[in-house]
Write a protein that holds these residues in place. Structure first.
Motif, PDB file in Angstrom:
ATOM      1  N   THR A 107       0.829  -1.198   0.000  1.00 10.33           N
ATOM      2  CA  THR A 107       0.000   0.000   0.000  1.00 10.33           C
ATOM      3  C   THR A 107       0.864   1.249   0.000  1.00 10.33           C
ATOM      4  O   THR A 107       0.601   2.212  -0.728  1.00 10.33           O
ATOM      5  N   PHE A 108       1.915   1.242   0.802  1.00 12.26           N
ATOM      6  CA  PHE A 108       2.844   2.372   0.835  1.00 12.26           C
ATOM      7  C   PHE A 108       3.502   2.560  -0.530  1.00 12.26           C
ATOM      8  O   PHE A 108       3.596   3.674  -1.045  1.00 12.26           O
ATOM      9  N   VAL A 109       3.960   1.457  -1.108  1.00 14.33           N
ATOM     10  CA  VAL A 109       4.607   1.516  -2.420  1.00 14.33           C
ATOM     11  C   VAL A 109       3.649   2.103  -3.458  1.00 14.33           C
ATOM     12  O   VAL A 109       4.000   3.009  -4.223  1.00 14.33           O
ATOM     13  N   ASP A 110       2.421   1.599  -3.466  1.00 10.66           N
ATOM     14  CA  ASP A 110       1.467   2.014  -4.489  1.00 10.66           C
ATOM     15  C   ASP A 110       1.046   3.469  -4.325  1.00 10.66           C
ATOM     16  O   ASP A 110       0.824   4.174  -5.312  1.00 10.66           O
ATOM     17  N   ASP A 254     -10.241  10.635 -11.089  1.00 13.71           N
ATOM     18  CA  ASP A 254      -8.942  10.563 -11.768  1.00 13.71           C
ATOM     19  C   ASP A 254      -7.997   9.537 -11.158  1.00 13.71           C
ATOM     20  O   ASP A 254      -6.933   9.273 -11.730  1.00 13.71           O
ATOM     21  N   THR A 255      -8.346   8.978 -10.021  1.00 11.19           N
ATOM     22  CA  THR A 255      -7.415   8.115  -9.290  1.00 11.19           C
ATOM     23  C   THR A 255      -6.924   6.947 -10.140  1.00 11.19           C
ATOM     24  O   THR A 255      -5.739   6.587 -10.103  1.00 11.19           O
ATOM     25  N   GLY A 256      -7.805   6.371 -10.926  1.00 14.57           N
ATOM     26  CA  GLY A 256      -7.411   5.248 -11.767  1.00 14.57           C
ATOM     27  C   GLY A 256      -6.369   5.601 -12.803  1.00 14.57           C
ATOM     28  O   GLY A 256      -5.632   4.723 -13.277  1.00 14.57           O
ATOM     29  N   HIS A 257      -6.258   6.897 -13.156  1.00 17.82           N
ATOM     30  CA  HIS A 257      -5.257   7.323 -14.123  1.00 17.82           C
ATOM     31  C   HIS A 257      -3.843   7.129 -13.589  1.00 17.82           C
ATOM     32  O   HIS A 257      -2.890   7.049 -14.374  1.00 17.82           O
ATOM     33  N   PHE A 258      -3.706   7.079 -12.258  1.00 19.16           N
ATOM     34  CA  PHE A 258      -2.386   7.016 -11.644  1.00 19.16           C
ATOM     35  C   PHE A 258      -1.952   5.580 -11.345  1.00 19.16           C
ATOM     36  O   PHE A 258      -0.905   5.362 -10.737  1.00 19.16           O
ATOM     37  N   PHE A 259      -2.745   4.622 -11.789  1.00 14.96           N
ATOM     38  CA  PHE A 259      -2.399   3.204 -11.763  1.00 14.96           C
ATOM     39  C   PHE A 259      -2.365   2.758 -13.226  1.00 14.96           C
ATOM     40  O   PHE A 259      -3.418   2.507 -13.822  1.00 14.96           O
ATOM     41  N   PRO A 260      -1.196   2.681 -13.849  1.00 17.01           N
ATOM     42  CA  PRO A 260      -1.124   2.466 -15.302  1.00 17.01           C
ATOM     43  C   PRO A 260      -1.929   1.280 -15.805  1.00 17.01           C
ATOM     44  O   PRO A 260      -2.596   1.372 -16.844  1.00 17.01           O
ATOM     45  N   GLU A 261      -1.892   0.155 -15.081  1.00 15.96           N
ATOM     46  CA  GLU A 261      -2.615  -1.022 -15.556  1.00 15.96           C
ATOM     47  C   GLU A 261      -4.128  -0.841 -15.437  1.00 15.96           C
ATOM     48  O   GLU A 261      -4.902  -1.339 -16.259  1.00 15.96           O
ATOM     49  N   ILE A 262      -4.574  -0.132 -14.406  1.00 13.88           N
ATOM     50  CA  ILE A 262      -6.000   0.155 -14.264  1.00 13.88           C
ATOM     51  C   ILE A 262      -6.446   1.125 -15.347  1.00 13.88           C
ATOM     52  O   ILE A 262      -7.519   0.974 -15.947  1.00 13.88           O
ATOM     53  N   PHE A 263      -5.625   2.116 -15.633  1.00 15.19           N
ATOM     54  CA  PHE A 263      -5.956   3.097 -16.669  1.00 15.19           C
ATOM     55  C   PHE A 263      -6.077   2.419 -18.032  1.00 15.19           C
ATOM     56  O   PHE A 263      -6.991   2.722 -18.813  1.00 15.19           O
ATOM     57  N   ARG A 264      -5.160   1.492 -18.316  1.00 14.27           N
ATOM     58  CA  ARG A 264      -5.222   0.795 -19.611  1.00 14.27           C
ATOM     59  C   ARG A 264      -6.516   0.002 -19.754  1.00 14.27           C
ATOM     60  O   ARG A 264      -7.184   0.051 -20.786  1.00 14.27           O
ATOM     61  N   GLU A 265      -6.875  -0.726 -18.724  1.00 11.29           N
ATOM     62  CA  GLU A 265      -8.086  -1.546 -18.781  1.00 11.29           C
ATOM     63  C   GLU A 265      -9.355  -0.702 -18.795  1.00 11.29           C
ATOM     64  O   GLU A 265     -10.369  -1.093 -19.373  1.00 11.29           O
ATOM     65  N   SER A 266      -9.312   0.468 -18.156  1.00 10.84           N
ATOM     66  CA  SER A 266     -10.515   1.292 -18.018  1.00 10.84           C
ATOM     67  C   SER A 266     -11.042   1.787 -19.356  1.00 10.84           C
ATOM     68  O   SER A 266     -12.206   2.184 -19.462  1.00 10.84           O
ATOM     69  N   ARG A 297      -2.738  -4.267  -5.821  1.00 14.38           N
ATOM     70  CA  ARG A 297      -2.821  -2.960  -6.488  1.00 14.38           C
ATOM     71  C   ARG A 297      -4.247  -2.429  -6.446  1.00 14.38           C
ATOM     72  O   ARG A 297      -4.468  -1.238  -6.216  1.00 14.38           O
ATOM     73  N   TYR A 298      -5.205  -3.301  -6.674  1.00 12.28           N
ATOM     74  CA  TYR A 298      -6.607  -2.871  -6.631  1.00 12.28           C
ATOM     75  C   TYR A 298      -6.978  -2.432  -5.222  1.00 12.28           C
ATOM     76  O   TYR A 298      -7.695  -1.444  -5.042  1.00 12.28           O
ATOM     77  N   ALA A 299      -6.473  -3.144  -4.209  1.00 12.82           N
ATOM     78  CA  ALA A 299      -6.747  -2.754  -2.820  1.00 12.82           C
ATOM     79  C   ALA A 299      -6.164  -1.379  -2.521  1.00 12.82           C
ATOM     80  O   ALA A 299      -6.776  -0.567  -1.823  1.00 12.82           O
ATOM     81  N   SER A 300      -4.975  -1.098  -3.061  1.00 14.60           N
ATOM     82  CA  SER A 300      -4.363   0.227  -2.864  1.00 14.60           C
ATOM     83  C   SER A 300      -5.192   1.307  -3.558  1.00 14.60           C
ATOM     84  O   SER A 300      -5.377   2.407  -3.021  1.00 14.60           O
TER      85      SER A 300
END
Length: 317
Positions: A107-110, A254-266, A297-300
């Motif tokens: 969580t800290f890392v993410d 916008d939060t999902g934009h800052f998780f590259p893999e989530i942004f790609r899937e979105s 990552r999803y939990a973070s």
């Protein structure tokens, strides 16, 4: 006169003048009246103008801050100020972590990586103390952790500041750049910087046997040059160790934009404003079910959404 802020010690700043002089400076009170809602309106890495007629005590005054290329912030402990600028005008954010003694949470890392993404700063993960990872389970964890973040697109360097293994590779990567170093207390950040810059001798401390946490040895942010006093050769900014990394200035949508893999899937979600929590036709949750997005990552991601829901942090700088 103009110069580069290389140390922030409370209300006193050390500036490297363009003429090579080292000048102690304070800031004019007006900086705190311009709506800059942070604990430190001037940060290490800032380019500033300062007076060339110091006060009787030998301290000059910073009179202007040059436009920043970027900056990175974290939630301040004093919530009335909302945020703290960690550093400005940096090329890379280096997160030093350990997988044992102490353990850095994903969580800290993410949250750190998401903040770097939000401020358009390239991030590098450094896994220190690999000399402690000798058992098969430890090595499996190391490889799995590295694979997770490398598969997303982040660079990961595995090293041991204690033995020196891998340190030269990191130093080559940092050459010619201004790099912010951050991490939990106790991950060996100061020891690693001492390895990168021989003769620096930053103070280090032992890990607490009771809590398996480090003691704060870095009190203020400071820039150190990799080669003499030439910023162009590369520099590292040492920052105080932190045990938590609260996010601020994040819009929920916008939060999902800052998780590259989530942004790609979105891009495949049915709704453009999908929060990836409950909406039908959510491609992100489908990818999660198919293990194309890591559960950690999803939990973070959800933890940052919870910050926004609770309204903990008003908009910062």
């Amino acid at each position: 006169m103009q110069g580069l802020v290389i140390k922030n010690a409370g209300n006193l700043y050390t500036v490297l003048g363009d003429n090579g002089s080292i000048v102690s400076c304070r800031i004019k009170g007006k900086f705190r009246l311009k709506g800059i809602r942070t604990t430190n309106p001037v940060a290490v890495g800032d380019r500033v103008e300062f007076s060339d007629d110091p006060a009787p005590d030998g301290v000059s005054y910073i009179t202007a801050i040059m436009p920043r290329e970027n900056y990175i912030i974290r939630r301040a402990s004093n919530l009335s100020k909302e945020s703290h600028i960690i550093a400005a005008n940096i090329d890379r954010a280096v997160l030093v972590i350990t997988l044992a003694h102490p353990t850095t949470s994903t969580t800290f890392v993410d949250r750190f990586l998401a903040t770097a993404e939000a401020y358009h700063i390239k991030a590098l993960i450094v896994i220190n103390k690999t000399d402690l990872l000798t058992e098969d389970d430890d090595l499996e964890l190391l490889n799995a952790f590295s694979y997770l973040y490398e598969s997303i697109g982040y660079e990961v360097v595995k090293l041991s500041a204690k033995t020196g293994e891998g340190v030269s590779k990191l130093k080559d990567m940092l050459a010619g750049q201004i790099s912010l170093f951050s991490g939990n207390s106790g991950v060996g950040k100061s020891t690693l910087i001492n390895d990168l810059i021989p003769g620096l001798d930053l103070r280090t401390a032992e890990i607490s046997d009771v809590h398996d946490q480090g003691m704060h040895t870095t009190t203020f942010s400071e820039m150190f040059f990799l080669n003499g006093s030439d910023p162009k050769a590369g520099a590292v900014i040492d920052t105080p160790g932190i045990r938590g990394f609260g996010t601020i200035d994040f819009d929920k949508t916008d939060t999902g934009h800052f998780f590259p893999e989530i942004f790609r899937e979105s891009a495949q979600c049915r709704f453009s404003n999908c929060t990836h929590t409950h909406e039908p036709g959510c491609a992100v949750r489908e990818a999660l079910d198919e293990c194309r997005i890591a559960a950690s990552r999803y939990a973070s991601y959800l933890s940052i959404l919870e910050d926004a829901d609770e309204g903990k942090y008003r908009q910062g700088y």
